[in-house]
Design an enzyme around this catalytic site. Structure first.
Site, PDB file in Angstrom:
ATOM      1  N   HIS A   9      84.577  48.763   3.764  1.00 30.77           N
ATOM      2  CA  HIS A   9      85.619  48.521   4.761  1.00 30.77           C
ATOM      3  C   HIS A   9      86.996  48.404   4.125  1.00 30.77           C
ATOM      4  CE1 HIS A   9      86.161  44.308   3.647  1.00 30.77           C
ATOM      5  NE2 HIS A   9      84.844  44.210   3.577  1.00 30.77           N
ATOM      6  N   GLU A  79      77.159  41.780   4.789  1.00 35.56           N
ATOM      7  CA  GLU A  79      77.477  41.309   3.444  1.00 35.56           C
ATOM      8  C   GLU A  79      76.517  40.202   3.017  1.00 35.56           C
ATOM      9  OE1 GLU A  79      78.250  41.773   0.531  1.00 35.56           O
ATOM     10  OE2 GLU A  79      80.441  41.725   0.456  1.00 35.56           O
TER      11      GLU A  79
END
Length: 185
Positions: A9, A79
């Site tokens: 990202h 994550e």
């Protein structure tokens, strides 16, 4: 053979400032939005049989700005859960735990390497069943760990693969051997 494209990202406030970010759902910074948009022309000429994303807004927004507005979301790409270290820098953690690293030390209240391995192995298995290339939008530690698992290495070996924000990496095969085709590009 299938290639797995990995996109980290774009920049968030915390990634810019070196703070561990897992479950905190932060937006991209202006710079993060700009670099995510710059991914679109790099990916536009490619064909993907499957597009996956972490469900966190920073990954989904990066996907949308890169031209993939409707990826399939999966928690398996989230994550590494940092638990008590959420929003804390490595430097701060090392004041009380010398030499600490997510790759080698416990994460109080967070995930351990075995849990991360289990979910990323599901991603690898799924990708290898797809007929065609797969694109995945996710996060720094999870993508590094995913690359390690793709290669048949331990999650902790992701420590050897630096990954910057808004970069494109590619995993694939040389003959029957899983390999890194391109990294941190």
């Amino acid at each position: 053979m299938t290639r797995l494209w990995l996109v980290r990202h774009g920049e968030t406030e915390w990634s810019r400032d070196g703070l561990h970010t897992s479950t905190t759902d932060l937006p991209l910074t202006g710079n993060g939005e700009e670099t995510a948009r710059s991914l679109a022309p790099r990916l536009a000429g490619e064909s993907f049989a499957l597009v996956l994303s972490s469900p966190r807004q920073r990954a989904l927004r990066t996907a949308a700005l890169a031209g993939f507005a409707r990826p399939e979301t999966t928690e398996d790409l989230a994550e590494w859960a940092y638990g008590d270290y959420e929003g804390v820098s490595t430097e701060e953690i090392r004041r009380t735990v010398p030499g600490w690293s997510v790759w080698s030390h416990p994460v109080p209240g967070g995930e351990d390497a075995a849990a991360v391995t289990e979910r990323l192995d599901r991603v690898v298995a799924r990708v290898r069943e797809v007929d065609g290339d797969v694109l995945a939008f996710a996060h720094g530690h999870s993508l590094r760990a995913l690359a390690a698992r793709w290669l048949g290495l331990e999650v902790r070996d992701g420590r050897l693969l630096r990954l910057d924000t808004a970069t494109v990496s590619q995993l694939g095969f040389e003959r029957e051997n899983p390999v890194v085709l391109r990294w941190n590009g």
